[in-house]
Design a protein around this motif. Sequence first.
Motif, PDB file in Angstrom:
ATOM      1  N   TRP A  15      30.290 -36.763 -45.618  1.00  0.00           N
ATOM      2  CA  TRP A  15      30.876 -36.902 -44.296  1.00  0.00           C
ATOM      3  C   TRP A  15      30.152 -35.999 -43.300  1.00  0.00           C
ATOM      4  O   TRP A  15      29.819 -34.852 -43.614  1.00  0.00           O
ATOM      5  N   THR A  24      35.668 -42.453 -37.839  1.00  0.00           N
ATOM      6  CA  THR A  24      37.115 -42.437 -37.699  1.00  0.00           C
ATOM      7  C   THR A  24      37.523 -41.142 -36.999  1.00  0.00           C
ATOM      8  O   THR A  24      36.984 -40.073 -37.302  1.00  0.00           O
ATOM      9  N   GLN A  25      38.453 -41.263 -36.078  1.00  0.00           N
ATOM     10  CA  GLN A  25      38.838 -40.126 -35.255  1.00  0.00           C
ATOM     11  C   GLN A  25      39.852 -39.243 -35.989  1.00  0.00           C
ATOM     12  O   GLN A  25      40.860 -39.731 -36.510  1.00  0.00           O
ATOM     13  N   VAL A  40      34.964 -37.139 -34.383  1.00  0.00           N
ATOM     14  CA  VAL A  40      34.813 -38.413 -35.079  1.00  0.00           C
ATOM     15  C   VAL A  40      34.081 -38.118 -36.379  1.00  0.00           C
ATOM     16  O   VAL A  40      33.001 -37.515 -36.362  1.00  0.00           O
ATOM     17  N   GLN A  54      31.395 -46.538 -39.494  1.00  0.00           N
ATOM     18  CA  GLN A  54      31.631 -46.687 -38.060  1.00  0.00           C
ATOM     19  C   GLN A  54      32.283 -45.455 -37.448  1.00  0.00           C
ATOM     20  O   GLN A  54      32.224 -45.282 -36.224  1.00  0.00           O
ATOM     21  N   GLU A  99      35.707 -46.922 -44.301  1.00  0.00           N
ATOM     22  CA  GLU A  99      36.351 -45.622 -44.140  1.00  0.00           C
ATOM     23  C   GLU A  99      37.859 -45.780 -43.996  1.00  0.00           C
ATOM     24  O   GLU A  99      38.342 -46.748 -43.401  1.00  0.00           O
ATOM     25  N   SER A 100      38.578 -44.814 -44.522  1.00  0.00           N
ATOM     26  CA  SER A 100      40.011 -44.798 -44.285  1.00  0.00           C
ATOM     27  C   SER A 100      40.258 -44.327 -42.851  1.00  0.00           C
ATOM     28  O   SER A 100      39.374 -43.783 -42.189  1.00  0.00           O
ATOM     29  N   ARG A 101      41.458 -44.557 -42.386  1.00  0.00           N
ATOM     30  CA  ARG A 101      41.791 -44.189 -41.014  1.00  0.00           C
ATOM     31  C   ARG A 101      42.070 -42.698 -40.908  1.00  0.00           C
ATOM     32  O   ARG A 101      42.708 -42.110 -41.777  1.00  0.00           O
ATOM     33  N   GLY A 102      41.593 -42.087 -39.831  1.00  0.00           N
ATOM     34  CA  GLY A 102      41.912 -40.695 -39.562  1.00  0.00           C
ATOM     35  C   GLY A 102      43.288 -40.590 -38.969  1.00  0.00           C
ATOM     36  O   GLY A 102      44.181 -41.346 -39.316  1.00  0.00           O
ATOM     37  N   CYS A 127      36.076 -43.041 -48.351  1.00  0.00           N
ATOM     38  CA  CYS A 127      35.045 -43.984 -47.907  1.00  0.00           C
ATOM     39  C   CYS A 127      34.507 -44.700 -49.127  1.00  0.00           C
ATOM     40  O   CYS A 127      34.085 -44.053 -50.097  1.00  0.00           O
ATOM     41  N   LEU A 141      40.606 -38.172 -46.246  1.00  0.00           N
ATOM     42  CA  LEU A 141      39.773 -39.310 -45.882  1.00  0.00           C
ATOM     43  C   LEU A 141      39.110 -39.870 -47.128  1.00  0.00           C
ATOM     44  O   LEU A 141      38.853 -39.135 -48.088  1.00  0.00           O
ATOM     45  N   TYR A 190      32.176 -39.392 -39.714  1.00  0.00           N
ATOM     46  CA  TYR A 190      31.349 -40.517 -40.150  1.00  0.00           C
ATOM     47  C   TYR A 190      31.033 -40.392 -41.630  1.00  0.00           C
ATOM     48  O   TYR A 190      30.554 -39.349 -42.085  1.00  0.00           O
TER      49      TYR A 190
END
Length: 121
Positions: free
Chosen positions: A36, A115-116, A92, A113, A6-9, A22, A20, A94
Amino acid sequence: QLHLVESRGGLVQPGGSLDLSCAATGSIFSLGAMGWYRRAPGKHRELVAQATASGTTHYGEAVKGRFTISIDNAMKVVYLQMNGLKPEDTAVYYCNAILTTLDSEIANTYWGQGTQVTVSA
């Protein structure tokens, strides 16, 4: 072994945008769908958006008209464009994939995993 990368939020101001992505990596035989989900504090996990390999899309009611999902079936990547973000979008997020690996005869569901994403002034 299959992985969802996943890319970072991040932190976004209300009304802002965030993208985002993935990517599914590993020994993939066929892709069924990617999408998502999100879980906000104190709430159940909910669908944000899902795209099938054939291009059919589904959106959660809370994000319709603001978020756009797209899928690159060949590269096994799903993208989520989020516009008009609201504080209630804070959660979060997913990544989810339904696919068949080379060592399996049936499709299974895989999760990233998480991302926030925080929407706040």
